[in-house]
Scaffold this active site. Structure first.
Site, PDB file in Angstrom:
ATOM      1  N   ASP A  40       0.834  -1.206   0.000  1.00  0.00           N
ATOM      2  CA  ASP A  40       0.000   0.000   0.000  1.00  0.00           C
ATOM      3  C   ASP A  40       0.874   1.264   0.000  1.00  0.00           C
ATOM      4  O   ASP A  40       0.645   2.209  -0.771  1.00  0.00           O
ATOM      5  CB  ASP A  40      -0.871  -0.041   1.270  1.00  0.00           C
ATOM      6  N   GLY A 127       1.570 -10.078   4.713  1.00  0.00           N
ATOM      7  CA  GLY A 127       2.468  -9.174   5.434  1.00  0.00           C
ATOM      8  C   GLY A 127       1.849  -8.772   6.758  1.00  0.00           C
ATOM      9  O   GLY A 127       1.710  -9.591   7.674  1.00  0.00           O
TER      10      GLY A 127
HETATM   11  N1  APR Z   1       6.035  -5.096  -3.749  1.00  0.00           N
HETATM   12  C1  APR Z   1       5.619  -6.387  -3.649  1.00  0.00           C
HETATM   13  N2  APR Z   1       5.372  -6.989  -2.471  1.00  0.00           N
HETATM   14  C2  APR Z   1       5.583  -6.275  -1.342  1.00  0.00           C
HETATM   15  C3  APR Z   1       6.002  -4.916  -1.366  1.00  0.00           C
HETATM   16  C4  APR Z   1       6.239  -4.335  -2.641  1.00  0.00           C
HETATM   17  N3  APR Z   1       6.642  -3.068  -2.765  1.00  0.00           N
HETATM   18  N4  APR Z   1       6.092  -4.487  -0.073  1.00  0.00           N
HETATM   19  C5  APR Z   1       5.746  -5.530   0.717  1.00  0.00           C
HETATM   20  N5  APR Z   1       5.448  -6.601  -0.049  1.00  0.00           N
HETATM   21  C6  APR Z   1       4.994  -7.953   0.352  1.00  0.00           C
HETATM   22  C7  APR Z   1       5.100  -8.313   1.813  1.00  0.00           C
HETATM   23  O1  APR Z   1       6.400  -8.803   2.087  1.00  0.00           O
HETATM   24  C8  APR Z   1       4.048  -9.417   1.915  1.00  0.00           C
HETATM   25  O2  APR Z   1       4.582 -10.651   1.439  1.00  0.00           O
HETATM   26  O3  APR Z   1       3.602  -8.036   0.065  1.00  0.00           O
HETATM   27  C9  APR Z   1       2.966  -8.987   0.937  1.00  0.00           C
HETATM   28  C10 APR Z   1       1.740  -8.338   1.557  1.00  0.00           C
HETATM   29  O4  APR Z   1       2.142  -7.489   2.628  1.00  0.00           O
HETATM   30  P1  APR Z   1       1.385  -6.146   3.050  1.00  0.00           P
HETATM   31  O5  APR Z   1       1.714  -5.068   2.079  1.00  0.00           O
HETATM   32  O6  APR Z   1       1.687  -5.919   4.482  1.00  0.00           O
HETATM   33  O7  APR Z   1      -0.182  -6.493   2.827  1.00  0.00           O
HETATM   34  P2  APR Z   1      -1.245  -7.266   3.774  1.00  0.00           P
HETATM   35  O8  APR Z   1      -0.629  -8.351   4.553  1.00  0.00           O
HETATM   36  O9  APR Z   1      -2.382  -7.587   2.868  1.00  0.00           O
HETATM   37  O10 APR Z   1      -1.688  -6.166   4.836  1.00  0.00           O
HETATM   38  C11 APR Z   1      -2.484  -5.095   4.442  1.00  0.00           C
HETATM   39  O11 APR Z   1      -1.036  -3.478   5.459  1.00  0.00           O
HETATM   40  O12 APR Z   1       0.046  -1.703   4.408  1.00  0.00           O
HETATM   41  C12 APR Z   1      -1.055  -2.089   5.158  1.00  0.00           C
HETATM   42  O13 APR Z   1      -2.738  -0.552   4.413  1.00  0.00           O
HETATM   43  C13 APR Z   1      -2.346  -1.907   4.383  1.00  0.00           C
HETATM   44  O14 APR Z   1      -3.639  -2.184   6.350  1.00  0.00           O
HETATM   45  C14 APR Z   1      -3.239  -2.798   5.147  1.00  0.00           C
HETATM   46  C15 APR Z   1      -2.361  -3.988   5.459  1.00  0.00           C
END
Ligand code: APR
Length: 180
Positions: A40, A127
């Protein structure tokens, strides 16, 4: 890694999803569409403020877990962003798997609706939302393959995995689909 399913293709790459040049990029959003860290954060940083302005105006009530909404992609090299809200992992008895599959299916439906021939997914929920990676990989890929096998227009579905461990988990599952 690339695997063909009829006229469509599923591919895995390790990298940053916000750098993908493809019709649609999927964001791992929260129900408030409020932005955050991880995927995000990278997406909103790359896209610029127009995306948040658009989602605030179009979706004042946000988006429930298991669903996804569309916006423009701002300065990112994509036509659309699909903001998918995955489940927070709470041990597995709160429909987490169903909600993960459902937000992925919604993104694929949005891709068809908006004539996208390519869509990039992150590993939604693995994540900050703590969904176990192996289970997420199995269900994410299974949902995609189920969808691709049921429709005729060719589509490229690319999973963009940030680290080697997540890439490995998705690769093991995709490999197992070659003979299924
Ligand atoms: N590109 C690809 N994958 C990424 C990136 C990136 N730039 N940054 C992180 N990841 C990976 C993480 O390592 C994880 O494997 O994407 C996966 C999902 O992680 P998150 O981004 O934390 O998503 P999620 O687990 O769905 O949590 C969503 O996190 O950022 C907040 O606003 C968002 O509240 C929501 C929550």
């Amino acid at each position: 890694m690339k695997v063909q399913f009829d006229s469509s293709r599923v591919e895995l790459v390790q990298g940053d999803i916000s750098l993908q040049v493809i019709d649609a990029i999927v964001n791992a959003a929260n129900p408030q569409l409020a932005g955050g860290g991880g995927v995000d954060g990278a997406i909103h940083r790359g896209a610029g403020p127009s995306v948040m302005e658009e989602t605030r105006a179009r979706y004042p009530l946000g988006c429930p877990p298991g669903d996804a909404v569309v916006s423009g992609a701002g300065m990112l090299p994509a036509k659309y962003l699909f903001h998918a809200v995955g489940p927070v992992w709470r041990g597995g008895q709160q429909r987490e798997t169903e909600l993960l599959r459902s937000c992925i299916r919604r993104c694929l439906e949005l891709a068809l609706k908006h004539n996208c021939t390519g869509i990039a997914f992150p590993a939604i929920s693995t994540g900050a939302y703590r969904f176990p990676v192996d289970l997420a990989a199995e269900n994410s890929i299974d949902e995609v393959v189920l969808f691709l096998r049921g429709q005729s227009s060719p589509m490229l579905v690319r999973f963009v995995l940030f680290d080697a461990g997540t890439y490995g988990a998705f690769a093991r599952v995709l490999e197992s689909f070659v003979d299924r």
